[in-house]
Design a protein around this motif. Structure first.
Motif, PDB file in Angstrom:
ATOM      1  N   PRO A  78       0.841  -1.208   0.000  1.00 27.78           N
ATOM      2  CA  PRO A  78       0.000   0.000   0.000  1.00 27.78           C
ATOM      3  C   PRO A  78       0.869   1.248   0.000  1.00 27.78           C
ATOM      4  CG  PRO A  78      -0.876  -1.623   1.523  1.00 27.78           C
ATOM      5  CD  PRO A  78       0.449  -2.143   1.079  1.00 27.78           C
ATOM      6  N   ALA A  79       0.517   2.187  -0.881  1.00 31.77           N
ATOM      7  CA  ALA A  79       1.358   3.369  -1.076  1.00 31.77           C
ATOM      8  C   ALA A  79       1.139   4.441  -0.020  1.00 31.77           C
ATOM      9  CB  ALA A  79       1.110   3.952  -2.473  1.00 31.77           C
ATOM     10  N   SER A  80       0.045   4.364   0.726  1.00 34.76           N
ATOM     11  CA  SER A  80      -0.254   5.402   1.709  1.00 34.76           C
ATOM     12  C   SER A  80      -0.972   4.786   2.902  1.00 34.76           C
ATOM     13  CB  SER A  80      -1.154   6.475   1.084  1.00 34.76           C
ATOM     14  OG  SER A  80      -2.420   5.922   0.743  1.00 34.76           O
ATOM     15  N   ASP A  81      -1.074   5.572   3.969  1.00 36.38           N
ATOM     16  CA  ASP A  81      -1.800   5.116   5.157  1.00 36.38           C
ATOM     17  C   ASP A  81      -3.261   4.821   4.815  1.00 36.38           C
ATOM     18  OD1 ASP A  81       0.546   5.472   6.471  1.00 36.38           O
ATOM     19  OD2 ASP A  81      -0.082   7.242   7.601  1.00 36.38           O
ATOM     20  N   GLU A  82      -3.812   5.615   3.930  1.00 36.35           N
ATOM     21  CA  GLU A  82      -5.208   5.404   3.533  1.00 36.35           C
ATOM     22  C   GLU A  82      -5.368   4.063   2.821  1.00 36.35           C
ATOM     23  OE1 GLU A  82      -8.736   7.544   0.867  1.00 36.35           O
ATOM     24  OE2 GLU A  82      -6.794   8.537   1.146  1.00 36.35           O
ATOM     25  N   GLU A  83      -4.397   3.731   1.958  1.00 42.12           N
ATOM     26  CA  GLU A  83      -4.460   2.445   1.271  1.00 42.12           C
ATOM     27  C   GLU A  83      -4.297   1.287   2.253  1.00 42.12           C
ATOM     28  OE1 GLU A  83      -2.049   1.865  -2.144  1.00 42.12           O
ATOM     29  OE2 GLU A  83      -2.676   3.722  -3.123  1.00 42.12           O
ATOM     30  N   TRP A  84      -3.422   1.465   3.259  1.00 41.19           N
ATOM     31  CA  TRP A  84      -3.280   0.434   4.295  1.00 41.19           C
ATOM     32  C   TRP A  84      -4.617   0.220   5.011  1.00 41.19           C
ATOM     33  CZ3 TRP A  84      -0.117  -3.337   5.288  1.00 41.19           C
ATOM     34  CH2 TRP A  84       1.228  -3.278   4.909  1.00 41.19           C
ATOM     35  N   SER A  85      -5.313   1.293   5.295  1.00 42.16           N
ATOM     36  CA  SER A  85      -6.589   1.191   6.010  1.00 42.16           C
ATOM     37  C   SER A  85      -7.651   0.469   5.192  1.00 42.16           C
ATOM     38  CB  SER A  85      -7.101   2.592   6.385  1.00 42.16           C
ATOM     39  OG  SER A  85      -6.204   3.240   7.260  1.00 42.16           O
TER      40      SER A  85
ATOM     41  N   TRP B 216       2.517  -1.978  15.394  1.00 42.27           N
ATOM     42  CA  TRP B 216       2.972  -1.390  14.137  1.00 42.27           C
ATOM     43  C   TRP B 216       1.904  -0.466  13.566  1.00 42.27           C
ATOM     44  CZ3 TRP B 216       1.680  -1.392   8.928  1.00 42.27           C
ATOM     45  CH2 TRP B 216       2.689  -1.041   8.017  1.00 42.27           C
ATOM     46  N   PHE B 217       0.653  -0.931  13.567  1.00 42.62           N
ATOM     47  CA  PHE B 217      -0.438  -0.097  13.062  1.00 42.62           C
ATOM     48  C   PHE B 217      -0.642   1.143  13.938  1.00 42.62           C
ATOM     49  CE2 PHE B 217      -2.047  -3.971  10.773  1.00 42.62           C
ATOM     50  CZ  PHE B 217      -2.012  -3.408   9.497  1.00 42.62           C
ATOM     51  N   VAL B 218      -0.483   0.994  15.245  1.00 41.66           N
ATOM     52  CA  VAL B 218      -0.630   2.141  16.146  1.00 41.66           C
ATOM     53  C   VAL B 218       0.448   3.185  15.847  1.00 41.66           C
ATOM     54  CG1 VAL B 218      -0.444   2.897  18.544  1.00 41.66           C
ATOM     55  CG2 VAL B 218      -1.793   0.869  17.984  1.00 41.66           C
ATOM     56  N   ARG B 219       1.693   2.722  15.662  1.00 40.15           N
ATOM     57  CA  ARG B 219       2.783   3.661  15.345  1.00 40.15           C
ATOM     58  C   ARG B 219       2.503   4.405  14.044  1.00 40.15           C
ATOM     59  NH1 ARG B 219       6.273  -0.661  16.699  1.00 40.15           N
ATOM     60  NH2 ARG B 219       6.829  -0.947  14.504  1.00 40.15           N
TER      61      ARG B 219
ATOM     62  N   ILE C 294      -2.660   3.890  11.780  1.00 38.85           N
ATOM     63  CA  ILE C 294      -3.510   3.253  10.777  1.00 38.85           C
ATOM     64  C   ILE C 294      -4.541   2.381  11.478  1.00 38.85           C
ATOM     65  CG2 ILE C 294      -3.574   1.598   8.852  1.00 38.85           C
ATOM     66  CD1 ILE C 294      -0.656   2.437   8.258  1.00 38.85           C
ATOM     67  N   LYS C 295      -5.793   2.504  11.076  1.00 35.15           N
ATOM     68  CA  LYS C 295      -6.829   1.610  11.556  1.00 35.15           C
ATOM     69  C   LYS C 295      -6.990   0.495  10.523  1.00 35.15           C
ATOM     70  CE  LYS C 295     -11.614   1.354  13.185  1.00 35.15           C
ATOM     71  NZ  LYS C 295     -12.885   2.104  13.407  1.00 35.15           N
ATOM     72  N   PRO C 296      -6.503  -0.709  10.828  1.00 33.59           N
ATOM     73  CA  PRO C 296      -6.496  -1.763   9.814  1.00 33.59           C
ATOM     74  C   PRO C 296      -7.891  -2.320   9.522  1.00 33.59           C
ATOM     75  CG  PRO C 296      -5.774  -2.644  11.907  1.00 33.59           C
ATOM     76  CD  PRO C 296      -5.916  -1.161  12.094  1.00 33.59           C
ATOM     77  N   ARG C 297      -8.066  -2.784   8.318  1.00 30.87           N
ATOM     78  CA  ARG C 297      -9.286  -3.481   7.927  1.00 30.87           C
ATOM     79  C   ARG C 297      -9.045  -4.977   8.101  1.00 30.87           C
ATOM     80  NH1 ARG C 297     -11.232  -4.291   1.711  1.00 30.87           N
ATOM     81  NH2 ARG C 297     -12.870  -5.831   2.124  1.00 30.87           N
ATOM     82  N   ILE C 298      -9.573  -5.550   9.165  1.00 26.85           N
ATOM     83  CA  ILE C 298      -9.338  -6.965   9.466  1.00 26.85           C
ATOM     84  C   ILE C 298     -10.327  -7.818   8.670  1.00 26.85           C
ATOM     85  CG2 ILE C 298      -9.107  -8.696  11.267  1.00 26.85           C
ATOM     86  CD1 ILE C 298      -7.161  -6.375  11.526  1.00 26.85           C
ATOM     87  N   TYR C 299      -9.811  -8.546   7.703  1.00 20.82           N
ATOM     88  CA  TYR C 299     -10.670  -9.424   6.897  1.00 20.82           C
ATOM     89  C   TYR C 299     -10.936 -10.731   7.632  1.00 20.82           C
ATOM     90  CZ  TYR C 299     -12.234 -12.514   3.155  1.00 20.82           C
ATOM     91  OH  TYR C 299     -12.951 -13.409   2.397  1.00 20.82           O
TER      92      TYR C 299
END
Length: 291
Positions: A178-185, A204-207, A210-215
């Motif tokens: 993912p190229a950006s934090d938004e893409e990571w989310s 890692w996500f907290v640092r 990023i709020k991850p999308r947990i599939y």
């Protein structure tokens, strides 16, 4: 009563959960329930109060729990003394590890030991690596191959045997970094339900804020590799899992910035159990081979 039933009682008394206790004891919940019921009938008292929501010890159960701990401790002491007095080492040793660990380390750990002590019976149980230390601490297993936790329990001995990076993995096609934090989310993530890897990727996500999308949240690293290879998302696993996976050709490692802390893989056992001649012999042999 036999010692197996007493160990099952003690596991349930410690966990107060039939599902978790039966898993630790490697039996089904109905089998554990029947064993406890038979034990209560032989004693003539109720040891547990149970309903649909919770399990708790009765007053008699708490007294019996203290007795069982002492009885098992005394039995182990006399058993170890008798084994020490015999001319040839023999006994039983239970080992817990993941399927990947059995491929990667078990042969080197047990091969020479098995040749040197052929009368020692080895019982191997495989399962979720995140449960390895818990199985050892509960007494269900004598020794386990596990990742070193961020904080090692005071009564646990640990010997490092390998280091494995913790890596982000993606399908061979269809997923890039993912190229950006938004893409990571927006990227679906396939993660462990619990354990060291989950804690480290959460940090890692907290640092990264990023709020991850947990599939999906799964038990076992092999299952993460399988789901990633099918294109469901990006996962996080120890690299050693990928190295031993038949699906490795369908996966590629993402070289992310600020990489995750590597795994220290090793064997662990309760400090007090290292007095057992059988366990001590294996432990000392690994120490020698690891130097």
């Amino acid at each position: 009563m036999d010692f197996r039933t007493l160990k099952q009682f003690l596991t349930l008394a410690d966990t107060l959960h039939f599902g978790r206790a039966s898993e630790v004891c490697h039996i089904s919940p109905p089998t554990l329930s029947r064993a406890i019921k038979s034990l209560e009938e032989s004693l003539g008292v109720m040891l547990f109060e149970r309903d649909n929501r919770q399990v708790s010890l009765t007053r008699e159960g708490k007294r019996f729990q203290s007795y069982v701990r002492e009885a098992l401790s005394q039995w182990e002491a006399i058993n170890h003394a008798l084994i020490s007095d015999s001319q040839e080492l023999k006994g039983e040793l239970s080992v817990y590890c993941s399927v990947t660990a059995s491929y990667s380390f078990l042969y080197d750990i047990l091969h020479n030991f098995r040749q040197q002590y052929p009368l020692v019976e080895i019982k191997l149980h495989t399962g979720d690596p995140d449960q390895a230390i818990g199985h050892v601490l509960s007494g269900a297993e004598d020794i386990a191959i596990a990742a070193h936790p961020d904080k090692l329990p005071a009564n646990l001995a640990f010997r490092k045997i390998a280091v494995s990076p913790l890596v982000f993995i993606a399908p061979k096609t269809g997923f890039d970094i993912p190229a950006s934090d938004e893409e990571w989310s927006q990227t679906p993530m396939i993660l462990s339900e619990q354990g060291i890897a989950r804690k480290r990727v959460n940090k890692w996500f907290v640092r990264k804020e990023i709020k991850p999308r947990i599939y999906a949240q799964v038990a076992g690293n092999e299952a993460i590799v399988s789901m990633v290879s099918l294109g469901f998302g990006i996962g996080v696993v120890p690299k050693i899992v990928l190295d031993n996976s038949p699906l490795a050709s369908r996966i590629h490692i993402l070289k992310v910035s600020d990489s995750l802390k590597a795994y220290d893989v090793g064997i662990c056992a309760q400090e007090k159990k290292l007095k057992n001649p059988v366990l001590r012999a294996l432990w000392e042999q690994i120490n020698i081979s690891g130097e």
